[in-house]
Enzyme design. Structure first.
Site, PDB file in Angstrom:
ATOM      1  N   SER A 133       0.869  -1.178   0.000  1.00 47.89           N
ATOM      2  CA  SER A 133       0.000   0.000   0.000  1.00 47.89           C
ATOM      3  C   SER A 133       0.903   1.223   0.000  1.00 47.89           C
ATOM      4  O   SER A 133       2.085   1.140   0.369  1.00 47.89           O
ATOM      5  CB  SER A 133      -0.885   0.002   1.257  1.00 47.89           C
ATOM      6  OG  SER A 133      -1.526   1.252   1.438  1.00 47.89           O
ATOM      7  N   TYR A 168      -2.521  -1.108  10.110  1.00 48.03           N
ATOM      8  CA  TYR A 168      -2.534  -1.417   8.676  1.00 48.03           C
ATOM      9  C   TYR A 168      -1.178  -1.106   8.053  1.00 48.03           C
ATOM     10  O   TYR A 168      -0.623  -1.913   7.296  1.00 48.03           O
ATOM     11  CB  TYR A 168      -3.629  -0.597   8.006  1.00 48.03           C
ATOM     12  CG  TYR A 168      -3.756  -0.805   6.519  1.00 48.03           C
ATOM     13  CD1 TYR A 168      -4.344  -1.954   6.000  1.00 48.03           C
ATOM     14  CD2 TYR A 168      -3.306   0.165   5.623  1.00 48.03           C
ATOM     15  CE1 TYR A 168      -4.472  -2.141   4.632  1.00 48.03           C
ATOM     16  CE2 TYR A 168      -3.433  -0.009   4.256  1.00 48.03           C
ATOM     17  CZ  TYR A 168      -4.016  -1.159   3.765  1.00 48.03           C
ATOM     18  OH  TYR A 168      -4.137  -1.333   2.406  1.00 48.03           O
TER      19      TYR A 168
END
Length: 274
Positions: free
Chosen positions: A142, A155
């Site tokens: 990401s 995350y």
């Protein structure tokens, strides 16, 4: 450049979003597609969107289960033969939440799916690729795996782990002819991003509409992944507007490289070895 015509591509998190975009893009190259998702119904929906001449089948898979991976491998190979490209794309988010508010169970689940799930896929298909001397692995990180921000600590930690794992694995597998690429998506239209968006824009439809208007369509990320596989590129950055944030972070890290904490420590090490 690798020719993907007739190759078998196994995609986790294939029930929509980036996984669905990958499926469409690899199908454009004539690949055969295996779509795996913990929600089999979502995977079936994505398969139905592919052109009728595309060879595709779907299966349920919880990426946390190594036994589930092995069963999926057996089924995929029985249908299409060896898997040529593995896309470890399944992942979850905690949403926008301070780390103190992330429970131990939630943190463990994020790591189990986003990191251990990637490891399980590599352990399942990687050794056979290395033995054949060909293949490619794509791991989805990401932009949070390059430039983290507040309220996304858990995350981001999982996505930094994916980057580190992928970089090391690329070096390990290069002599065996197996490529490894890391995908760093930014804001992309998917169930996960739309769910996160709903939490931060509740009661503010104008803000939600503005953010949604800037979501990239997943098919374009899929096409970027295909190009990276064809050209054995290590990194796939689809949203260049994040560049300055990544650059600023890297400059802060480089600025921390100064004098060694222990003066002449290398001289001492050399003397000890001698």
């Amino acid at each position: 450049m690798k020719n993907l015509q007739g190759k078998t591509v196994f995609i986790t998190g294939g029930g929509g979003g980036i996984g669905g975009g990958m499926a469409q893009a690899f199908a454009e190259r004539g690949a055969r597609i295996v779509l795996a998702d913990i929600d089999h119904g979502f995977a079936q929906e994505e398969a139905a969107k592919l052109p009728s001449d595309v060879e595709v089948f779907t299966l349920p898979l919880d990426v946390r289960s190594l036994e589930g991976w092995e069963a999926a491998r057996v089924e995929a190979e029985a249908r299409f033969g060896a898997v040529d490209v593995l896309c470890n794309n399944a992942g979850i988010s905690t949403g926008f939440k301070p780390l103190f508010d992330v429970s131990p169970e939630e943190f463990e689940r994020v790591m189990a799916i986003n990191v251990t799930g990637v490891y399980n896929g590599i352990q399942t298909f990687g050794p056979a690729m290395a033995a054949r001397g060909e293949g490619h692995i794509v791991n989805t990180s990401s932009m949070n795996g390059l430039s983290p921000f507040a309220s996304f600590a858990a995350y981001s930690a999982s996505k930094f782990a994916v980057l580190a794992l992928s970089d090391a694995l690329r070096d390990e597998l290069a002599p065996q002819g197996v490529g490894v690429s890391t995908l760093f998506p930014g804001l992309t239209r998917s169930r996960m991003s739309e769910a996160d968006l709903g939490k931060v824009s509740a009661g503010d439809p104008a803000r939600r509409a503005a953010i949604e208007a800037n979501m990239m369509e997943a098919i374009w990320l899929g096409r970027a992944v295909v190009r990276a596989v064809e050209n054995d590129e290590p990194y796939i950055v689809t949203h260049p507007d994040y560049r300055e944030g990544v650059r600023a972070r890297q400059e802060r890290i480089l600025a921390a490289f100064g004098e060694p904490a222990q003066p002449d420590y290398r001289t001492g090490l050399t003397a000890t070895k001698g």
